[in-house]
Design an enzyme around this catalytic site. Sequence first.
Site, PDB file in Angstrom:
ATOM      1  CD  GLU A 104      35.272  48.142  58.320  1.00 44.06           C
ATOM      2  OE1 GLU A 104      34.755  47.011  58.357  1.00 44.06           O
ATOM      3  OE2 GLU A 104      35.257  48.852  57.299  1.00 44.06           O
ATOM      4  CG  ASP A 105      34.653  43.501  57.490  1.00 47.05           C
ATOM      5  OD1 ASP A 105      35.080  44.667  57.410  1.00 47.05           O
ATOM      6  OD2 ASP A 105      33.969  42.971  56.599  1.00 47.05           O
ATOM      7  CG  ASP A 108      41.683  45.928  50.600  1.00 49.58           C
ATOM      8  OD1 ASP A 108      42.909  45.806  50.515  1.00 49.58           O
ATOM      9  OD2 ASP A 108      40.913  45.641  49.669  1.00 49.58           O
ATOM     10  CG  PHE A 157      38.612  38.480  48.042  1.00 50.75           C
ATOM     11  CD1 PHE A 157      38.314  39.832  48.152  1.00 50.75           C
ATOM     12  CD2 PHE A 157      37.593  37.556  48.179  1.00 50.75           C
ATOM     13  CE1 PHE A 157      37.011  40.247  48.387  1.00 50.75           C
ATOM     14  CE2 PHE A 157      36.286  37.968  48.413  1.00 50.75           C
ATOM     15  CZ  PHE A 157      36.000  39.313  48.515  1.00 50.75           C
ATOM     16  NE  ARG A 170      27.544  39.730  53.911  1.00 52.06           N
ATOM     17  CZ  ARG A 170      28.401  40.729  53.676  1.00 52.06           C
ATOM     18  NH1 ARG A 170      29.468  40.874  54.429  1.00 52.06           N
ATOM     19  NH2 ARG A 170      28.198  41.570  52.690  1.00 52.06           N
TER      20      ARG A 170
HETATM   21  P1  IMP Z   1      38.752  49.548  52.078  1.00 53.45           P
HETATM   22  O1  IMP Z   1      37.845  50.739  52.041  1.00 53.45           O
HETATM   23  O2  IMP Z   1      39.484  49.355  50.781  1.00 53.45           O
HETATM   24  O3  IMP Z   1      39.694  49.527  53.259  1.00 53.45           O
HETATM   25  O4  IMP Z   1      37.828  48.278  52.139  1.00 53.45           O
HETATM   26  C1  IMP Z   1      37.216  47.932  53.298  1.00 53.45           C
HETATM   27  C2  IMP Z   1      35.979  47.104  53.039  1.00 53.45           C
HETATM   28  O5  IMP Z   1      36.071  46.309  51.862  1.00 53.45           O
HETATM   29  C3  IMP Z   1      35.833  46.142  54.165  1.00 53.45           C
HETATM   30  O6  IMP Z   1      35.040  46.683  55.178  1.00 53.45           O
HETATM   31  C4  IMP Z   1      35.205  44.933  53.508  1.00 53.45           C
HETATM   32  O7  IMP Z   1      33.800  45.047  53.569  1.00 53.45           O
HETATM   33  C5  IMP Z   1      35.662  44.980  52.082  1.00 53.45           C
HETATM   34  N1  IMP Z   1      36.835  44.076  51.884  1.00 53.45           N
HETATM   35  C6  IMP Z   1      38.132  44.404  51.774  1.00 53.45           C
HETATM   36  N2  IMP Z   1      38.908  43.338  51.586  1.00 53.45           N
HETATM   37  C7  IMP Z   1      38.079  42.272  51.580  1.00 53.45           C
HETATM   38  C8  IMP Z   1      38.300  40.837  51.454  1.00 53.45           C
HETATM   39  O8  IMP Z   1      39.421  40.320  51.303  1.00 53.45           O
HETATM   40  N3  IMP Z   1      37.184  40.073  51.528  1.00 53.45           N
HETATM   41  C9  IMP Z   1      35.920  40.583  51.693  1.00 53.45           C
HETATM   42  N4  IMP Z   1      35.678  41.891  51.831  1.00 53.45           N
HETATM   43  C10 IMP Z   1      36.744  42.735  51.768  1.00 53.45           C
HETATM   44 MG    MG Z   2      33.344  46.177  55.894  1.00 51.97          MG
END
Ligand code: IMP
Ligand code: MG
Length: 180
Positions: A104-105, A108, A157, A170
Amino acid sequence: MQPEIVQVEDLQFEIYIKEDEIQERIKQIAIELDKSLLDGNPLFLGVLNGSFVFMADLVRACKMDLELKFIRLKSYEGTTSSGTIISEDKHSLDFKDRNVVIVEDIIDSGLTMSWLLEKIFSSGAKSIKVVSLLLKPDSLKHKVQLDYVGFEIPNNFVVGYGLDYNGKGRNLRNIYTLKG
Ligand code: IMP
Ligand code: MG
């Protein structure tokens, strides 16, 4: 080298993690993965779109034999999580008897990862490891397994190195954080 400050659509971002630091951290993670996964024929599973750059650098830093594939999931609209997960290809979620390494990148809220872990687990995977380049610990709402984290970052962010703002940013080589 790329600029200290970038404009992505209507927002300004400032440099936060430089590409050399990212590459250095990836080398360390790859060494640990090589130690723990040797001979397991792991399947690296990248979550699109954000993980494509990290995946490319991570697998090339690893020495083990491995396979890789990508899955497309989405939980973000603009700069906040939409709260629901959309998988565009339900049939690609079969991991029977595989040693899966999720790439995963960023984690959050943890919603995407908890959803994916449940799917992979119930499809009969032999083992699962989770690698995320970034983690926002203060933002975590769901309990998730985390084996390797590149950097813990505050709840701001970020864009670059695969991560986007409304589809843009990206291709930036560094990671940038929202200015101000
Ligand atoms: P989660 O499901 O809330 O953990 O969100 C995960 C996904 O949201 C990541 O795989 C990202 O694609 C996107 N994401 C979360 N935070 C950021 C950020 O700060 N910048 C860009 N994409 C984000
Ligand atoms: Mg992602």
